[in-house]
Scaffold this motif. Structure first.
Motif, PDB file in Angstrom:
ATOM      1  N   SER A 150       1.232  -1.284  -0.032  1.00 45.09           N
ATOM      2  CA  SER A 150      -0.092  -0.087  -0.169  1.00 45.09           C
ATOM      3  C   SER A 150       1.085   1.218  -0.305  1.00 45.09           C
ATOM      4  CB  SER A 150      -1.156   0.437   1.000  1.00 45.09           C
ATOM      5  OG  SER A 150      -1.915  -0.793   0.908  1.00 45.09           O
ATOM      6  N   SER A 151       2.018   1.439   0.081  1.00 44.75           N
ATOM      7  CA  SER A 151       2.874   2.750   0.461  1.00 44.75           C
ATOM      8  C   SER A 151       3.400   2.356  -0.529  1.00 44.75           C
ATOM      9  CB  SER A 151       4.099   2.140   1.381  1.00 44.75           C
ATOM     10  OG  SER A 151       3.710   2.121   3.291  1.00 44.75           O
ATOM     11  N   LEU A 152       3.122   1.633  -1.889  1.00 44.61           N
ATOM     12  CA  LEU A 152       4.067   1.658  -2.434  1.00 44.61           C
ATOM     13  C   LEU A 152       3.016   1.970  -3.767  1.00 44.61           C
ATOM     14  CD1 LEU A 152       6.694   1.260  -5.081  1.00 44.61           C
ATOM     15  CD2 LEU A 152       6.374  -1.079  -5.125  1.00 44.61           C
ATOM     16  N   TYR A 153       1.639   1.661  -3.837  1.00 45.28           N
ATOM     17  CA  TYR A 153       0.856   1.638  -4.989  1.00 45.28           C
ATOM     18  C   TYR A 153      -0.514   2.433  -4.486  1.00 45.28           C
ATOM     19  CZ  TYR A 153       3.374  -1.903  -7.612  1.00 45.28           C
ATOM     20  OH  TYR A 153       3.962  -3.144  -8.275  1.00 45.28           O
ATOM     21  N   GLY A 154      -0.312   3.267  -2.974  1.00 43.64           N
ATOM     22  CA  GLY A 154      -1.564   3.354  -2.644  1.00 43.64           C
ATOM     23  C   GLY A 154      -3.559   3.168  -2.062  1.00 43.64           C
ATOM     24  N   TRP A 155      -3.101   1.614  -2.000  1.00 39.99           N
ATOM     25  CA  TRP A 155      -3.954   0.696  -1.848  1.00 39.99           C
ATOM     26  C   TRP A 155      -4.516   1.380  -0.676  1.00 39.99           C
ATOM     27  CZ3 TRP A 155      -4.948  -4.251  -4.396  1.00 39.99           C
ATOM     28  CH2 TRP A 155      -4.451  -4.567  -5.295  1.00 39.99           C
ATOM     29  N   ASN A 156      -5.574   1.405  -0.565  1.00 36.29           N
ATOM     30  CA  ASN A 156      -6.864   0.862   1.517  1.00 36.29           C
ATOM     31  C   ASN A 156      -7.441   0.122   0.694  1.00 36.29           C
ATOM     32  OD1 ASN A 156      -7.976   1.325   3.610  1.00 36.29           O
ATOM     33  ND2 ASN A 156      -8.592   3.712   2.961  1.00 36.29           N
ATOM     34  N   ILE A 157      -7.157  -1.236   0.935  1.00 39.02           N
ATOM     35  CA  ILE A 157      -8.298  -2.290   1.176  1.00 39.02           C
ATOM     36  C   ILE A 157      -9.423  -2.463   2.060  1.00 39.02           C
ATOM     37  CG2 ILE A 157      -6.450  -3.682   0.201  1.00 39.02           C
ATOM     38  CD1 ILE A 157      -5.842  -5.324   2.650  1.00 39.02           C
ATOM     39  N   HIS A 158      -9.352  -1.079   3.525  1.00 41.47           N
ATOM     40  CA  HIS A 158     -10.581  -1.117   4.228  1.00 41.47           C
ATOM     41  C   HIS A 158     -11.372  -0.258   4.213  1.00 41.47           C
ATOM     42  CE1 HIS A 158      -8.075  -4.514   6.981  1.00 41.47           C
ATOM     43  NE2 HIS A 158      -7.370  -3.786   6.683  1.00 41.47           N
ATOM     44  N   PHE A 159     -11.129   1.029   3.044  1.00 38.34           N
ATOM     45  CA  PHE A 159     -11.529   1.873   2.703  1.00 38.34           C
ATOM     46  C   PHE A 159     -13.415   1.605   2.567  1.00 38.34           C
ATOM     47  CE2 PHE A 159     -14.206   4.889   0.498  1.00 38.34           C
ATOM     48  CZ  PHE A 159     -13.677   5.652   1.075  1.00 38.34           C
ATOM     49  N   PRO A 160     -13.738   0.389   2.162  1.00 36.70           N
ATOM     50  CA  PRO A 160     -15.187   0.008   2.340  1.00 36.70           C
ATOM     51  C   PRO A 160     -15.744  -0.697   3.366  1.00 36.70           C
ATOM     52  CG  PRO A 160     -13.619  -1.278   0.499  1.00 36.70           C
ATOM     53  CD  PRO A 160     -13.126  -0.307   1.555  1.00 36.70           C
ATOM     54  N   ALA A 161     -14.977  -0.892   4.695  1.00 40.63           N
ATOM     55  CA  ALA A 161     -15.771  -0.871   6.156  1.00 40.63           C
ATOM     56  C   ALA A 161     -16.336   0.186   6.446  1.00 40.63           C
ATOM     57  CB  ALA A 161     -14.443  -1.518   6.582  1.00 40.63           C
ATOM     58  N   ASN A 162     -15.665   0.945   6.076  1.00 42.26           N
ATOM     59  CA  ASN A 162     -16.890   2.843   6.648  1.00 42.26           C
ATOM     60  C   ASN A 162     -17.926   3.582   5.562  1.00 42.26           C
ATOM     61  OD1 ASN A 162     -15.923   2.309   9.760  1.00 42.26           O
ATOM     62  ND2 ASN A 162     -14.075   2.423   8.703  1.00 42.26           N
ATOM     63  N   LEU A 163     -17.793   2.681   4.829  1.00 46.33           N
ATOM     64  CA  LEU A 163     -18.183   3.931   3.382  1.00 46.33           C
ATOM     65  C   LEU A 163     -19.016   3.725   3.650  1.00 46.33           C
ATOM     66  CD1 LEU A 163     -17.415   4.368   0.577  1.00 46.33           C
ATOM     67  CD2 LEU A 163     -18.214   1.972  -0.670  1.00 46.33           C
ATOM     68  N   ALA A 164     -20.192   3.096   4.523  1.00 47.91           N
ATOM     69  CA  ALA A 164     -22.193   4.130   4.512  1.00 47.91           C
ATOM     70  C   ALA A 164     -21.840   5.268   5.162  1.00 47.91           C
ATOM     71  CB  ALA A 164     -22.635   2.957   5.545  1.00 47.91           C
ATOM     72  N   SER A 165     -20.804   5.205   6.480  1.00 44.25           N
ATOM     73  CA  SER A 165     -20.913   6.823   6.630  1.00 44.25           C
ATOM     74  C   SER A 165     -20.130   8.197   5.979  1.00 44.25           C
ATOM     75  CB  SER A 165     -20.244   6.516   7.867  1.00 44.25           C
ATOM     76  OG  SER A 165     -18.582   6.233   7.950  1.00 44.25           O
ATOM     77  N   THR A 166     -19.096   7.634   5.304  1.00 42.99           N
ATOM     78  CA  THR A 166     -18.232   8.069   4.747  1.00 42.99           C
ATOM     79  C   THR A 166     -19.291   9.056   3.581  1.00 42.99           C
ATOM     80  OG1 THR A 166     -16.011   7.096   4.564  1.00 42.99           O
ATOM     81  CG2 THR A 166     -16.144   8.444   2.598  1.00 42.99           C
ATOM     82  N   LEU A 167     -20.126   8.401   2.959  1.00 42.90           N
ATOM     83  CA  LEU A 167     -20.802   9.229   2.217  1.00 42.90           C
ATOM     84  C   LEU A 167     -22.223   9.844   2.685  1.00 42.90           C
ATOM     85  CD1 LEU A 167     -22.239   5.467   0.336  1.00 42.90           C
ATOM     86  CD2 LEU A 167     -20.518   7.376  -0.970  1.00 42.90           C
ATOM     87  N   ARG A 168     -22.852   9.598   3.967  1.00 40.91           N
ATOM     88  CA  ARG A 168     -22.654  10.310   4.570  1.00 40.91           C
ATOM     89  C   ARG A 168     -22.332  11.248   5.731  1.00 40.91           C
ATOM     90  NH1 ARG A 168     -24.810   5.564   7.013  1.00 40.91           N
ATOM     91  NH2 ARG A 168     -26.884   4.613   7.210  1.00 40.91           N
ATOM     92  N   GLU A 169     -21.313  11.320   5.410  1.00 40.41           N
ATOM     93  CA  GLU A 169     -20.980  12.445   5.747  1.00 40.41           C
ATOM     94  C   GLU A 169     -20.406  13.546   4.555  1.00 40.41           C
ATOM     95  OE1 GLU A 169     -16.600  11.845   6.961  1.00 40.41           O
ATOM     96  OE2 GLU A 169     -17.743  10.550   9.014  1.00 40.41           O
ATOM     97  N   MET A 170     -19.995  12.897   3.482  1.00 35.31           N
ATOM     98  CA  MET A 170     -20.232  13.111   2.073  1.00 35.31           C
ATOM     99  C   MET A 170     -21.801  14.580   1.175  1.00 35.31           C
ATOM    100  SD  MET A 170     -17.718  11.336  -0.032  1.00 35.31           S
ATOM    101  CE  MET A 170     -17.077  12.633  -0.909  1.00 35.31           C
TER     102      MET A 170
END
Length: 257
Positions: A150-170
């Motif tokens: 992830s340091s090399l390619y910038g992945w964040n495989i845990h991003f979907p875990a909090n996706l619902a709250s992220t969408l509401r915040e946006m």
């Protein structure tokens, strides 16, 4: 897996209505989903976008494929994506460097009342009977991805875990989430879930091989990568390990004025 099993033959879950005019598939891959949507909605303009030009050259007249990097922070999206009825993303957000930027640009380009729909995996193995949990060997792979890879390619495989709250915040509204507990392997007694488990194991095994080929980007040597891969495959094939994955569906709406 998604269309025939998880979505029961549907192409998406968002209530876009019977006459959408523009549907955008971000990270379209080979473009099969975009082609299916074009058949279902022949009056709609279907746009599939990906980094790689691997889509068919011959398409229905209402489909167009574009090759571009929508994750580029210095290059704004063109007006071709504006006023979309639906933005569709499947297995994309964990593999881009700026997932929140992607979501923000989706929000900006959806028409008022338009929908975003996201399908992804929550990278955590679990079981109902205690036979699989944090000790499952695939978690070792997830940890390696979280590190050097992830340091090399910038992945964040845990991003979907909090996706619902992220969408509401946006600023998205009417956020709905559906969690699908999908078996891995042939262990389930119900025929349909056993079939889903076979597909899930096949998909994860192919992905596993793809990741471990680049073992140096994971901070592993060849021998360590081989052992990890074998441990994971052995766990997948062990009928006493009743492992499941969370296949997540989320859809949300851009507010009306």
């Amino acid at each position: 897996m998604y269309l025939d099993y998880i979505l029961d033959g549907q192409l998406f879950l968002a209530p876009v209505g019977e006459n959408p005019q523009k549907i955008v598939d971000l990270g379209t891959g080979f473009g099969f989903w975009a082609l299916d949507v074009a058949d279902q909605f022949p009056s709609a303009r279907i746009i599939g976008t990906d980094l790689s030009p691997i889509q068919p050259r011959w398409t229905p007249p209402n489909v167009e494929f574009r090759v571009e990097d929508l994750d580029d922070e210095f290059r704004p999206w063109t007006s071709i994506y504006a006023d979309a009825d639906l933005m569709h993303l499947r297995f994309l957000l964990p593999t881009v460097r700026r997932p929140r930027q992607i979501l923000q640009r989706c929000l900006e380009n959806l028409k008022p009342g338009g929908w975003i729909e996201i399908h992804d995996l929550v990278p955590k193995i679990f079981s109902d009977d205690g036979t699989a949990g944090d000790d499952h060997p695939i978690h070792t792979l997830y940890q390696q991805i979280d590190g050097p890879f992830s340091s090399l390619y910038g992945w964040n495989i845990h991003f979907p875990a909090n996706l619902a709250s992220t969408l509401r915040e946006m600023g998205f509204v009417n956020v709905s989430a559906k969690h699908n507990a999908i078996p891995i392997g042939r262990w389930h007694r119900e025929a349909r879930l056993r079939e889903m488990g076979v597909f899930a194991q096949s998909l994860l095994s192919d992905w596993l091989v793809t990741m471990l080929i680049r073992h140096e980007t994971l901070g592993l040597n060849a021998e360590e990568a081989h052992k990890l891969g074998q441990d994971i495959l052995d766990a997948f094939n062990n009928p006493q390990i009743h492992a499941q994955h969370d296949w997540l569906d989320i859809w949300a709406q851009k507010p009306l004025p």
